[in-house]
Design an enzyme around this catalytic site. Structure first.
Site, PDB file in Angstrom:
ATOM      1  N   HIS A 269      -5.092  -8.431   9.208  1.00  0.00           N
ATOM      2  CA  HIS A 269      -6.122  -7.877   8.331  1.00  0.00           C
ATOM      3  C   HIS A 269      -6.677  -6.562   8.903  1.00  0.00           C
ATOM      4  CE1 HIS A 269      -9.584  -8.249   5.479  1.00  0.00           C
ATOM      5  NE2 HIS A 269     -10.178  -7.525   6.422  1.00  0.00           N
ATOM      6  N   GLU A 270      -7.137  -6.615  10.137  1.00  0.00           N
ATOM      7  CA  GLU A 270      -7.748  -5.408  10.731  1.00  0.00           C
ATOM      8  C   GLU A 270      -6.700  -4.300  10.920  1.00  0.00           C
ATOM      9  OE1 GLU A 270     -10.842  -5.249  10.612  1.00  0.00           O
ATOM     10  OE2 GLU A 270     -11.308  -7.388  10.437  1.00  0.00           O
ATOM     11  N   GLU A 299     -10.533  -2.460   1.729  1.00  0.00           N
ATOM     12  CA  GLU A 299     -10.228  -3.889   1.813  1.00  0.00           C
ATOM     13  C   GLU A 299      -8.900  -4.217   1.130  1.00  0.00           C
ATOM     14  OE1 GLU A 299     -11.957  -5.665   3.775  1.00  0.00           O
ATOM     15  OE2 GLU A 299     -11.351  -7.716   3.300  1.00  0.00           O
TER      16      GLU A 299
HETATM   17 ZN    ZN Z   1     -11.760  -6.230   5.925  1.00  0.00          ZN
END
Ligand code: ZN
Length: 506
Positions: A269-270, A299
């Site tokens: 994710h990061e 995001e």
């Molecule tokens: Zn995020």
């Protein structure tokens, strides 16, 4: 004449870059605060950050800058709204308009309260003590109300805060999106739980030594395209990504030696956020064309790599043999089918960051409703934990028994990130739309992933999204990349297509 305008444009850009350097120093201090700083450093750090915020605000509000930008907005350079100069002028004016409405005292107080609030939250979370956090949160809500009043809004104070994270999106837009998702998601969760099929998730809760996890997640992040020559990975309480400058992008994670998912999917994710930051134009650093469009678009990049890629069967066709070599005692006997099913376990749970792709947006719905009520004054901070638990019961059918797995789980409110949560859901929607478009254009992404080829997708995202910076709004970008406006359909289609066969759904 045009030479004069060009010279003025360069002068304004230099000024904007200078201000962004002050912001980037602040970002570096925030990274340090969350990874390295001893707890007793919080008071002094709060003053450092407040000073930098104040200096940046002073520069934004020098009358000369507003006049110069107004002159540029009337010039030939602003004629084409999506040209380099047109987009830059428009976005700088947007930034400036918000800054000049905020009193400097409030800017300083917010910066200070963010550091102290986060510090109080960390202690409260550790001790499962909501009462210890209550005064900091009450103060923050009050400051954010002042911010909303200063900025102004048409319908509700939440609009003014949301706008800082997701420009040109209103509270009612978000409410509509969440309402459109709610019933299909709740129904899907029910169908899955009635299917009688359950993966064996115990295979993810075996022994996964932290050193081996770190080596594995670094390798995975590098393979999907996070560049460690221009980035770092460190440990924190609540994972995040920050980018203090071109060539310096920092991602963070946390490890659980008895649960593989936390660091594994957290880092994918990061790294997705990081790949976006590293894909921005370095020659436009500190300027709109070198900046992310919105948090929803940011995001979308993290959720795309975490879920659309990282939870796909093809991804694990390539990575599971590597993981089995890294964790021979825990994964050597695990089949690809069993692993793939386990990482796509869908069931209501209490912790948002560990939630599956289906229930995740219900966690966002809870926070969106609560923070609106807090801001409108319909809910007091003292009543927040009770209201939190009731909403979990209502939307997810489960109830936290501690504050830590309930209202104290997220860092956001402690540091003033109110109006931020909906961008996660917008990100999920954009991610599905972008991924479907990439798949249609590039073809056979699954086959590429199974061979460990992630570059074609990364470059496609770079061309279509990263290198455009803020040339387009989030909605314009979605329209341009996918050919349609933002809609829940690609996400719902993705979930059905993927989970249907796993759970034997009709
Ligand atoms: Zn995020």
């Amino acid at each position: 004449m045009s030479n004069d305008v060009d010279a003025l444009y360069d002068q304004v850009c230099r000024r904007a870059v200078e201000i962004s350097r002050l912001d980037s120093i602040q970002e570096l201090l925030e990274w340090d605060e969350q990874t390295m700083m001893p707890p007793a450093g919080a008071e002094h750090r709060a003053e450092q950050v407040a000073l930098l915020a104040s200096l940046a605000h002073r520069r934004w509000t020098e009358p000369q800058l507003a006049d110069q930008l107004a002159e540029l907005a009337d010039s030939s350079l602003a004629k084409q709204p999506h040209s380099d100069t047109g987009a830059t002028i428009r976005q700088l004016r947007r930034r400036l308009d918000r800054k000049v409405k905020l009193p400097r005292r409030l800017v300083e107080e917010l910066a200070r309260a963010a550091v102290l609030g986060q510090h109080a939250w960390r202690d409260a979370r550790k001790n499962d003590d909501f009462a210890a956090f209550e005064p900091s949160l009450a103060k923050m809500i009050d400051l954010k109300r002042q911010e909303a009043e200063a900025v102004g809004y048409s319908d509700c104070p939440y609009d003014a805060l949301l706008d800082d994270y997701e420009p040109e999106t209103s509270t009612s837009d978000v409410a509509d999106v969440l309402a459109a998702l709610r019933t299909p998601l709740v129904d899907l969760v029910a169908e899955i739980s009635q299917s009688g099929r359950r993966p064996d998730t115990s295979i993810l809760k075996r022994d996964f030594p932290v050193d081996a996890q770190e080596a594995f997640v670094r390798k995975a992040a590098a393979e999907i395209g996070f560049d460690f020559d221009r980035g770092r990975l460190d440990v924190t309480v609540h994972p995040f990504c920050c980018s203090p400058g071109p060539g310096d992008c920092r991602i963070t994670t946390r490890y659980d030696a008895r649960f593989l998912n936390m660091a594994l999917f957290g880092v994918l994710h990061e790294a997705g956020h990081g790949i976006y930051e590293q894909g921005l134009r370095a020659d436009q650093a500190g300027l709109p064309l070198g900046s992310a469009v919105s948090l929803g678009i940011h995001e979308s990049q993290s959720r795309l790599w975490e879920n659309l890629v990282g939870r796909s069967r093809a991804f694990w066709q390539y990575f599971l043999p590597k993981a089995a070599r890294r964790f021979p005692h825990s994964l050597a006997d695990v089949t690809l089918d069993d692993f793939y099913f386990a990482i796509n376990d869908v069931r209501p749970s209490l912790i948002r960051v560990e939630a599956d792709e289906v229930t995740y947006n219900l966690h966002i719905l809870v926070r969106f409703e609560l923070e609106r009520a807090l801001l409108d004054g319909d809910l007091s901070v003292a009543d927040l934990p009770g209201a939190w638990n009731e909403k979990y019961q209502k939307y997810l059918g489960i109830r936290p028994t501690t504050y830590t797995e309930g209202v104290l789980q997220d860092v956001h409110w402690s540091c003033g990130l109110i109006g931020y949560f909906p961008t996660y859901t917008l990100g999920n929607l954009h991610a599905s739309g972008f991924f479907a478009a990439a798949n249609a254009e590039l073809g056979e992404l699954d086959e590429q992933f199974a061979r460990g080829e992630f570059q074609p997708l990364r470059e496609w995202l770079g061309d279509k999204i990263h290198r455009e910076g803020q040339r387009y709004s989030a909605d314009e970008l979605a329209q341009q990349v996918t050919g349609s406006p933002l809609s829940p359909e690609p996400l719902l289609t993705h979930l059905r297509t993927k989970l249907g066969p796993l759970y034997g759904l009709a």
